[in-house]
Design a protein around this motif. Structure first.
Motif, PDB file in Angstrom:
ATOM      1  N   LEU A 296       1.342  -0.313   0.021  1.00 30.04           N
ATOM      2  CA  LEU A 296      -0.079  -0.166   0.085  1.00 30.04           C
ATOM      3  C   LEU A 296       1.131   1.398   0.400  1.00 30.04           C
ATOM      4  CD1 LEU A 296      -2.532   1.035   0.121  1.00 30.04           C
ATOM      5  CD2 LEU A 296      -2.531   1.437   2.568  1.00 30.04           C
ATOM      6  N   GLY A 297       1.563   1.207   0.845  1.00 30.17           N
ATOM      7  CA  GLY A 297       2.894   2.419   0.987  1.00 30.17           C
ATOM      8  C   GLY A 297       3.448   2.677  -0.912  1.00 30.17           C
ATOM      9  N   LEU A 298       3.821   1.551  -1.086  1.00 32.20           N
ATOM     10  CA  LEU A 298       4.958   1.777  -1.973  1.00 32.20           C
ATOM     11  C   LEU A 298       4.352   2.154  -3.546  1.00 32.20           C
ATOM     12  CD1 LEU A 298       8.211   0.440  -2.902  1.00 32.20           C
ATOM     13  CD2 LEU A 298       7.024  -1.590  -3.059  1.00 32.20           C
ATOM     14  N   PHE A 299       2.749   1.577  -3.619  1.00 37.66           N
ATOM     15  CA  PHE A 299       2.442   1.913  -4.810  1.00 37.66           C
ATOM     16  C   PHE A 299       1.367   2.657  -4.548  1.00 37.66           C
ATOM     17  CE2 PHE A 299       3.227  -2.530  -5.077  1.00 37.66           C
ATOM     18  CZ  PHE A 299       5.116  -2.199  -6.165  1.00 37.66           C
ATOM     19  N   GLY A 300       0.334   2.178  -3.608  1.00 33.10           N
ATOM     20  CA  GLY A 300      -1.289   3.149  -3.304  1.00 33.10           C
ATOM     21  C   GLY A 300      -0.295   4.856  -3.137  1.00 33.10           C
ATOM     22  N   ILE A 301       0.496   4.467  -2.067  1.00 34.32           N
ATOM     23  CA  ILE A 301       0.683   5.950  -1.088  1.00 34.32           C
ATOM     24  C   ILE A 301       2.104   6.796  -1.958  1.00 34.32           C
ATOM     25  CG2 ILE A 301       1.677   7.185   0.613  1.00 34.32           C
ATOM     26  CD1 ILE A 301       0.869   5.058   2.401  1.00 34.32           C
ATOM     27  N   PRO A 340      -0.805  -8.718  -8.111  1.00 34.40           N
ATOM     28  CA  PRO A 340      -0.607  -9.423  -8.411  1.00 34.40           C
ATOM     29  C   PRO A 340       0.003  -8.965  -6.325  1.00 34.40           C
ATOM     30  CG  PRO A 340       1.134  -7.783  -9.439  1.00 34.40           C
ATOM     31  CD  PRO A 340      -0.944  -7.573  -9.039  1.00 34.40           C
ATOM     32  N   ALA A 341       0.799  -8.210  -5.618  1.00 38.20           N
ATOM     33  CA  ALA A 341       0.624  -8.047  -4.156  1.00 38.20           C
ATOM     34  C   ALA A 341      -0.246  -8.532  -3.794  1.00 38.20           C
ATOM     35  CB  ALA A 341       1.031  -6.466  -3.925  1.00 38.20           C
ATOM     36  N   LEU A 342      -1.614  -8.350  -4.289  1.00 31.60           N
ATOM     37  CA  LEU A 342      -2.770  -9.467  -3.539  1.00 31.60           C
ATOM     38  C   LEU A 342      -2.775 -10.345  -3.194  1.00 31.60           C
ATOM     39  CD1 LEU A 342      -5.219  -9.593  -1.627  1.00 31.60           C
ATOM     40  CD2 LEU A 342      -6.655  -8.764  -4.127  1.00 31.60           C
ATOM     41  N   ALA A 343      -2.573 -11.396  -4.855  1.00 35.82           N
ATOM     42  CA  ALA A 343      -1.908 -12.377  -4.912  1.00 35.82           C
ATOM     43  C   ALA A 343      -0.505 -13.558  -4.107  1.00 35.82           C
ATOM     44  CB  ALA A 343      -2.215 -12.966  -6.765  1.00 35.82           C
ATOM     45  N   GLY A 344       0.035 -12.621  -4.355  1.00 37.66           N
ATOM     46  CA  GLY A 344       1.731 -13.175  -4.284  1.00 37.66           C
ATOM     47  C   GLY A 344       1.357 -13.493  -1.545  1.00 37.66           C
ATOM     48  N   LEU A 382      -7.090  -3.685  -2.579  1.00 33.90           N
ATOM     49  CA  LEU A 382      -7.035  -2.974  -3.528  1.00 33.90           C
ATOM     50  C   LEU A 382      -8.062  -1.599  -3.204  1.00 33.90           C
ATOM     51  CD1 LEU A 382      -6.312  -3.201  -6.962  1.00 33.90           C
ATOM     52  CD2 LEU A 382      -6.074  -5.168  -5.072  1.00 33.90           C
ATOM     53  N   SER A 383      -9.002  -1.530  -2.797  1.00 33.63           N
ATOM     54  CA  SER A 383     -10.052  -0.833  -1.972  1.00 33.63           C
ATOM     55  C   SER A 383      -8.807   0.623  -1.349  1.00 33.63           C
ATOM     56  CB  SER A 383     -11.142  -1.330  -0.852  1.00 33.63           C
ATOM     57  OG  SER A 383     -11.675  -1.615  -1.654  1.00 33.63           O
TER      58      SER A 383
END
Length: 531
Positions: A296-301, A340-344, A382-383
């Motif tokens: 979340l921090g790496l991609f979302g934020i 992919p982060a979620l699946a992994g 994802l939300s």
């Protein structure tokens, strides 16, 4: 525009990656020193309160209100610069920074002093279960006294980090994203250093970590000052409650105080309820949340940090088509990494927790407890990411009222979900309730932007997301086939676990990349294209 966004996003993501890796090392150290017992629960509680106010006053509501106004001033600066009035334009921006920092400074100083003096009150409010035990001299009452003591040490962190967030917002608006993105690294270093070298001299490991939080805030604050000076934006703060710029920020910040921090309020509500649950609940939720925070921090934020100043300037320049296209770009980028982060993490949750934390006071039962909370949190990954992208679509247009209404609905829903789920599945219900309310929040944010004619997912983006979901599904199957059962993982030595986990991750990443290429995903999909 897209090249600049991608470059800025990469800079923030790389710096955030360094910070998150050190954050994981910090959590490994904490897990090794304190495990998931009484002392861990109390320290994590004492660390959570000032961090909540940090997101509320600094990185949350203030940044969302300050950045659009600052961007508006900078657009005016550019216009005046074109008229050969550069000095006056520069001084206007400097004046806004001086007024905002002075006004924020007085308020934050008052809040910080009150928090230090009234730390038992905060513990009573947010750790009510501990307070009840303390009143009744019941087992667990010692948590109340220890939490009050630690909170008085960690609360000054709010003062330091609020100014660090302000200077970071200024530097981000100037396009200098690396400094603010790197700053959290210093906090992690301070906490790790105090845990390793300060614990023998402190009253307890929890006290050493609390002082690490204090020192980390101080270092973060001091680190950014030279960069502000170099940028010509280091100014003397001044109180200016009724100035034009501060008044505009005030009008935006009041509703944003709630709207942007709904997730944090939900997490605090979880803490209140968790204080009534069995010992370890707060720690299990914390470690699960930390693993969730990594992607979340790496991609979302990371993307949200870049996108807000860009959207604010586009709104000031009255470019609605590019505004919508930039939001679409943000959604595509976080989906590329989010799925992919979620699946992994779903497939490798227990091995990852085992490799990172299972040593010292952190045993295999704790691994299972944390993994259950992580599964619940991951259902909303994802939300959480969508919220980080969609909310700036409102704040950049200086619309803070709509997210507030949505935030109230989401928070009420979270409380209802908590009451429905916690009595039956305990702390896992709290994590699941947070994910459900985040999903509701993201959907309402998107529906609002669509209703206002600001943004709607393009057909191209929907097809793009479908390709990513399919690729992530194939990746999950590949990793599942390569991974061993939990019992087998337990029999492995540490280096064998690392080797097996690395193999699974590399194979997963490779299979995902192959799939998205076969399905036609190309670099051109990440260009900001006006509609």
């Amino acid at each position: 525009m897209s090249k600049k966004l991608i470059k800025s996003g990469m800079i923030v993501s790389v710096m955030t990656l360094i910070s998150r890796v050190l954050g994981l090392i910090r959590d490994v150290v904490i897990a090794n020193v304190m495990g998931a017992g009484v002392m861990a629960d109390v320290f994590l509680f004492a660390n959570k309160i000032p961090n909540f106010f940090r997101r509320l006053f600094a990185e949350g509501a203030f940044a969302q209100a300050f950045v659009p106004v600052l961007s508006e001033y900078q657009v005016k600066d550019e216009q005046q610069a074109e008229q050969n009035d550069k000095q006056n334009a520069h001084e206007q921006t400097r004046l806004l920074i001086a007024q905002a920092s002075g006004t924020l400074g007085i308020i934050i100083t008052g809040v910080t002093l009150f928090g230090m003096l009234a730390s038992p009150l905060f513990v009573m409010l947010f750790g009510f279960g501990w307070f009840i035990d303390w009143l009744n001299d019941a087992p667990g009452g010692e948590k109340f006294d220890l939490a009050s003591n630690l909170l008085s040490i960690t609360f000054p962190y709010l003062w330091f980090i609020s100014f660090a967030a302000l200077t970071g917002a200024v530097l981000n608006t100037l396009g200098r994203f690396a400094v603010a993105a790197f700053t959290p690294v210093l906090l992690n270093i301070a906490i790790i250093g105090m845990a390793i070298f300060g614990s023998p001299y402190a009253e307890s490991p929890a006290h050493a970590l609390a002082w690490g939080v204090f020192l980390g805030g101080l270092i973060q604050f001091l680190f950014q000052i030279p960069f502000m000076y170099k940028a010509g934006m280091l100014v003397k703060p001044k109180w200016a409650w009724h100035s034009e710029g501060v008044t505009k920020i005030r009008k935006l910040i009041v509703p944003a105080l709630f709207g942007v921090s709904v997730t944090q309020i939900n997490l605090l509500l979880d803490t209140v309820i968790a204080s009534f649950l069995i010992t370890g609940s707060i720690s299990w939720l914390y470690y699960a949340d930390r693993l969730l925070e990594f992607p979340l921090g790496l991609f979302g934020i990371g993307i949200a940090t870049v996108i807000l100043p860009s959207l604010s300037k586009l709104h000031s320049k009255n470019s609605p088509e590019e505004f919508s296209a930039t939001l679409d770009w943000g959604i595509r980028v976080i989906c590329l990494f989010g799925w992919p982060a979620l699946a992994g993490l779903m497939v490798l949750a227990q091995p990852i927790i085992m490799v990172l934390f299972m040593r010292g006071e952190f045993d295999q039962q704790t691994v299972l407890q944390v993994s259950m909370a992580l599964f619940a949190y991951l259902s909303g990954l994802l939300s959480f990411m969508f919220i980080k992208i969609l909310a700036p679509g409102y704040y950049a247009r200086q619309d803070t009222k709509t997210p507030v209404k949505i935030g109230i609905i989401a928070m009420v829903a979270n409380m209802i979900f908590n009451l429905m789920l916690a009595p039956f599945i305990g702390y896992v219900g709290l994590a699941l309730a947070t994910s459900l309310s985040a999903t509701l929040n993201a959907w309402l944010l998107y529906r609002g932007l669509k209703a206002q004619g600001v943004y709607q997912l393009s057909a191209k983006t929907l097809i793009f997301i479908a390709k990513l979901v399919l690729s992530a599904g194939v990746m999950a199957l590949v990793v599942y086939q390569l991974s061993s059962s939990f019992d087998v993982w337990l029999t492995m030595k540490f280096l064998e676990q690392v080797e097996q986990l690395t193999l699974c991750i590399v194979a997963g990443v490779a299979s995902y990349l192959v799939m998205i290429i076969l399905l036609g995903v190309r670099f051109s999909d990440f260009k900001v294209i006006k509609r």
